[in-house]
Scaffold this motif. Structure first.
Motif, PDB file in Angstrom:
ATOM      1  N   ARG A 121       0.822  -1.216   0.000  1.00 30.21           N
ATOM      2  CA  ARG A 121       0.000   0.000   0.000  1.00 30.21           C
ATOM      3  C   ARG A 121       0.855   1.265   0.000  1.00 30.21           C
ATOM      4  O   ARG A 121       0.451   2.303  -0.526  1.00 30.21           O
ATOM      5  N   LYS A 149      -6.214  -7.191  -4.219  1.00 28.98           N
ATOM      6  CA  LYS A 149      -7.241  -6.162  -3.971  1.00 28.98           C
ATOM      7  C   LYS A 149      -6.986  -5.443  -2.646  1.00 28.98           C
ATOM      8  O   LYS A 149      -7.245  -4.233  -2.513  1.00 28.98           O
ATOM      9  N   THR A 186      -4.260  -4.568  -1.434  1.00 32.49           N
ATOM     10  CA  THR A 186      -3.132  -3.626  -1.508  1.00 32.49           C
ATOM     11  C   THR A 186      -3.557  -2.262  -2.011  1.00 32.49           C
ATOM     12  O   THR A 186      -2.756  -1.320  -2.029  1.00 32.49           O
ATOM     13  N   ARG A 187      -4.790  -2.138  -2.463  1.00 32.94           N
ATOM     14  CA  ARG A 187      -5.262  -0.845  -2.982  1.00 32.94           C
ATOM     15  C   ARG A 187      -5.408   0.148  -1.828  1.00 32.94           C
ATOM     16  O   ARG A 187      -5.738  -0.253  -0.703  1.00 32.94           O
ATOM     17  N   PRO A 188      -5.195   1.393  -2.096  1.00 34.97           N
ATOM     18  CA  PRO A 188      -4.924   2.039  -3.405  1.00 34.97           C
ATOM     19  C   PRO A 188      -3.452   2.115  -3.720  1.00 34.97           C
ATOM     20  O   PRO A 188      -2.980   3.132  -4.260  1.00 34.97           O
ATOM     21  N   ASN A 215       0.376   0.937  -5.434  1.00 34.48           N
ATOM     22  CA  ASN A 215       0.874   0.964  -6.818  1.00 34.48           C
ATOM     23  C   ASN A 215       1.280  -0.440  -7.260  1.00 34.48           C
ATOM     24  O   ASN A 215       2.321  -0.629  -7.879  1.00 34.48           O
ATOM     25  N   HIS A 261       0.325  -3.970  -9.279  1.00 30.62           N
ATOM     26  CA  HIS A 261      -0.483  -4.482 -10.379  1.00 30.62           C
ATOM     27  C   HIS A 261      -0.050  -5.915 -10.671  1.00 30.62           C
ATOM     28  O   HIS A 261       1.074  -6.342 -10.364  1.00 30.62           O
TER      29      HIS A 261
END
Length: 681
Positions: A141, A174, A176-178, A180, A182
Motif C-alpha cells: 500500500r 485487492k 493492496t489498494r490504493p 501501486n 499491479h
C-alpha cells in the motif's frame, strides 16, 4: 533476323524437349517413377518440416542450440537490471522454505521503494495465507514505485495453481489498494524437450508478461514469440545480471550502501533456489565455468531478466518467411537431384559435395550471427531431404543408365562378342573416330546360288530365309569371339584381332570358319518345304594388316576394317568354288594357329596380289598322322619327286568323294612341281 533465328532455335529446342522427356519417363518406368516421386516428396517434407518430425526434431534443436550459443553476444554486467533473490542462505536465516518469508519481502520492498528504482517485478506467487500477510499488504500500500506482482491462473497453469489459490491471490492484490501494485504474467513455457528457446505466448486472459509490464512502452512485444536472445558474460566472475540477496536489501543499515546499485534500475525479485523454478536453456549444453558441470539450469527470474534486456535493446530476430523456407527446401531437393544426375568425375563430385555440405553447415551460422532467427530452420532436414533426392534420382538415373547400357550392349552385341562389347561400354573412347593399323584375321563367307534362288521364290520367303541364315552365321561369329564387320547380301564379313586382340585369335577364326560351313549345312537341311535346293556355304580366311576403326563421319559411324587382308579373304572364299573346297585359309593364318589339322592345297595367285600364296584347307576329321602324310607328300612333289603325285592319286582312289583332292591332282599335273594356279577372281 538474328533475333528471329535465335527465337526459332529456342522454340525448336523447347518443342524437342517434349519427346526427350517422354522417352526419359518411359525409360524410368511407372513403378520407378512413382517410387522416385515418393522419395522426392518425402525429401521435400523433411527439408521443410523436420522440426515437426520425431527424432529429426531432436537433431534440429541440438543444432539450433549450438548456433544460438555460439552466436550469443558476450556482454559486461547489465547496468539496467538487478535481481534480488531468496537463496539458500535466506532460507537458512528465516527457517522458511515455502511459502517464502513475507515479512522479509515486505522490509525489502520498503527499502527498495526508498532507493527509487524504475519498476519492480515480483516472481513470487502469493497463493496461500501466512502470519506475515498484513505486513506485506501494508508495504504494498505504501509503494510509490510501480510494482508488478506475479499472477498465474488455474486456466493457464492448472498443474500448479488451483482455483482456490488463484482466488486467494486475486483477493490479496485487492487488499493492496490504493497502492501501486499491479498484476503481471510470470508464465514461462519451455519447448517439449524442456528447453527455453522462445518468448512464451501471452494469452489475453493473463496480464502482459513481466518484461512488458515493467517497460510499458513496447507494444510490439505483447504478441512476440520469436527466439530469446541469451547473452553470455565477458568474464564469468562478472555475471550478466547482478544478484543481490534479499536479506541484505531488507537491512535498513545498508540502504545507502545499495542505493547506487538500485536507483533508476529495473528490479526483479524471486527465488534462486535449487530445484525450484529452474529452466534448461541452450547454454545448458555447455560446461558451466563456475561449477564445471554440464547441463546447469537457469532460474526463471533470470529468464525474465533476459527477456527484459532483449526488449530494452529493441532486439528481435528477423524471421524467415514461410515461403522462404519452402523455396529453400525446394532448392535443396533440386540440388540433390541435379547432383545425382551430374556426369562428373569423382574429384569434381567430391569437391561439389564438400561445397554443398559446407554451405549447409555455414549458412545457418552466418544467418544466426546476423540476427536471423534460425530456430525452425530445418538444417538437419535439408541434409535428409538432399540425401533422399540424391538417392532417389540417382537410383532412377542408374536404372535408366543401366537400361541404356543394356540396350547399347545388346546393340553392340549384335556386331561384337560379349567381352568386347562390355569393354567398349566401360571405355567409350574406343568409339572415337580414328583408325589404327592392326594385325587381323579376316573371314569372308558366301552362300552359293542365293541370288538365283531369290528370283525363284516369294519375297517374303527370301526375307525369312536370309534373316534366318544371317542370324545363324552371326551367332556363330560372335560365339567364337569375332567382330561382325558387315553383311553384303548373303555374305558375311568378320574379323578377329580388333578392337581387342587375343593370343588365340587365329584358332578362333579357323574354328569359326569351319562352324560357319557346318551352320550353312544345317540351314540347307532345315529349309522349308517347297524351297529349291540351297547352295553350300563357302568360307575364306586370311591374316594381314588392316586399318581398323570407326569410319563414316560424326552422324553415322561404322566400326570396320580396311585393307588388302579383307579382299584376300574374299578371294579365298571365291577360290573354294574352283578348288572344290569348303573352307580355305592362307599360310599367314596357319603360321599363327596352334591347330594341327591343315592340309596344304597348293599355291594360287588371286586378283589383287602380285605373288602366289600357299593355301590350306582345315580338315578337323583327319588324324594328325594323315595331315602330316598329306603335307609331306605335297612337299616331296614340290621338290621334284614325281612318285608323290602317284601317292596322291592312290589317295583319291581310296577317297573317291574327296573332290578337293581330285582337283589338287589335276592342278599339280598342270603346273608341275613348285608351280601355282592363277585364279581370275
Amino acid at each position: 533476323m538474328a533475333e528471329n533465328g535465335e527465337g526459332a532455335s529456342l522454340g525448336a529446342r523447347i518443342r524437342g524437349f517434349g519427346p526427350v522427356a517422354r522417352k526419359t519417363l518411359k525409360q524410368i518406368g511407372p513403378v520407378r517413377l512413382v517410387v522416385t516421386a515418393l522419395f522426392l516428396a518425402l525429401g521435400l517434407l523433411f527439408a521443410k518440416y523436420s522440426w515437426n518430425i520425431m527424432l529429426a526434431r531432436d537433431a534440429e534443436r541440438a543444432l539450433y542450440d549450438v548456433r544460438a550459443l555460439l552466436a550469443s553476444p558476450h556482454v559486461e554486467t547489465d547496468p539496467r537490471i538487478v535481481m534480488v533473490t531468496f537463496n539458500e542462505e535466506t532460507l537458512r536465516l528465516t527457517g522458511r522454505r515455502s511459502p517464502l518469508d513475507r515479512a522479509m519481502l515486505a522490509r525489502a520492498l520498503t527499502q527498495l521503494d526508498q532507493m527509487k528504482p524504475k519498476a519492480i517485478g515480483i516472481d513470487i506467487l502469493i497463493d496461500q495465507p501466512t502470519p506475515e500477510d498484513q505486513q506485506l499488504i501494508d508495504a504494498f500500500r505504501g509503494m510509490k514505485t510501480p510494482t508488478y506482482l506475479g499472477l498465474a491462473t488455474n486456466k493457464t497453469n492448472s498443474a500448479f495453481m488451483t482455483y482456490e489459490q488463484e482466488m486467494f491471490l486475486r483477493d490479496f492484490q485487492k487488499q493492496t489498494r490504493p497502492g501501486n501494485v499491479h498484476f503481471t504474467s510470470i508464465r514461462l513455457a519451455a519447448d517439449q524437450d524442456g528447453v527455453m528457446r522462445s518468448w512464451p505466448d501471452q494469452p489475453r486472459e493473463l496480464p502482459p508478461l513481466m518484461a512488458n509490464s515493467l517497460t510499458q512502452g513496447f507494444p510490439e512485444y505483447r504478441d512476440h514469440q520469436g527466439s530469446i536472445r541469451y547473452r553470455l558474460p565477458v568474464n564469468y566472475e562478472r555475471p550478466v545480471f547482478d544478484k543481490l540477496p534479499v536479506e541484505l536489501i531488507a537491512n535498513p543499515d545498508l540502504l545507502e550502501a545499495f542505493r547506487g546499485q538500485i536507483e533508476g534500475k529495473y528490479i526483479l525479485i524471486g527465488g534462486n533456489i535449487p530445484d525450484v523454478d529452474q529452466f534448461t536453456t541452450p547454454a545448458s549444453r555447455m560446461k558451466d565455468p563456475a561449477t564445471g558441470r554440464v547441463g546447469e539450469t537457469t532460474i526463471g527470474l533470470e529468464i525474465h531478466a533476459t527477456l527484459l534486456a532483449q526488449m530494452l535493446d529493441h532486439f528481435m530476430f528477423k524471421a524467415i518467411p514461410n515461403w522462404g523456407l519452402w523455396l529453400i527446401a525446394i532448392g535443396v531437393v533440386l540440388l540433390g537431384a541435379l547432383t545425382a544426375v551430374g556426369n562428373m568425375k569423382i574429384w569434381k563430385l567430391s569437391l561439389l559435395l564438400i561445397v554443398q555440405l559446407a554451405a549447409v553447415a555455414v549458412v545457418p551460422f552466418v544467418w544466426q550471427f546476423n540476427g536471423v532467427d534460425t530456430q525452425g530452420l530445418p538444417v538437419f532436414g535439408w541434409l535428409i531431404g538432399w540425401i533422399f533426392a540424391y538417392s532417389a534420382v540417382g537410383t532412377a538415373a542408374r536404372g535408366i543408365g543401366s537400361e541404356q547400357r543394356n540396350f547399347a550392349a545388346s546393340a553392340l552385341g549384335k556386331y561384337l562378342p560379349g567381352d568386347i562389347a562390355k569393354d567398349i561400354m566401360k571405355n567409350p573412347e574406343r568409339l572415337q573416330l580414328h583408325g589404327e593399323k592392326r594385325d587381323i584375321i579376316a573371314v569372308f563367307s558366301d552362300l552359293e546360288g542365293f541370288t538365283k534362288l531369290s528370283h525363284q521364290i516369294e519375297p517374303e520367303m527370301v526375307a525369312l530365309l536370309l534373316n534366318r541364315y544371317l542370324d545363324l552365321l552371326s551367332e556363330t561369329v560372335l560365339a567364337h569371339g569375332g567382330t561382325l564387320d558387315k553383311f553384303v547380301g548373303d555374305a558375311i564379313v568378320a574379323f578377329w584381332g580388333a578392337p581387342i586382340s587375343r593370343p588365340d585369335d587365329a584358332d578362333r577364326a579357323v574354328k569359326c570358319a569351319i562352324a560357319m560351313y557346318e551352320a550353312g549345312e544345317k540351314f540347307r537341311a532345315e529349309a522349308p518345304e517347297g524351297v529349291p535346293p540351297i547352295g553350300v556355304t563357302r568360307v575364306g580366311c586370311h591374316r594381314g594388316e588392316a586399318i581398323v576403326g570407326n569410319f563414316g563421319g560424326e552422324g553415322r559411324i561404322q566400326y570396320t576394317a580396311l585393307g588388302d587382308s579383307m579382299n584376300t579373304a574374299a578371294r579365298l572364299e571365291g577360290a573354294n568354288k574352283y578348288l572344290k573346297t569348303k573352307t580355305l585359309v592362307s599360310d599367314t593364318v596357319v603360321e599363327k594357329s596352334t591347330l594341327g589339322y591343315f592340309r596344304p592345297m597348293g599355291r594360287i595367285a588371286v586378283s589383287g596380289r602380285s605373288t602366289p600364296m600357299i593355301i590350306y584347307e582345315p580338315v578337323p576329321d583327319f588324324s594328325l598322322e594323315a595331315v602330316q602324310q598329306f603335307t609331306d607328300t605335297l612337299r616331296r612333289f614340290d621338290d621334284g619327286d614325281m612318285t608323290a603325285l602317284a601317292e596322291f592319286e592312290q589317295m583319291a582312289v581310296t577317297n573317291p568323294d574327296d573332290k578337293a583332292l581330285a582337283n589338287l591332282i589335276k592342278r599339280l599335273h598342270e603346273v608341275g612341281p613348285g608351280g601355282y594356279s592363277a585364279l581370275d577372281k
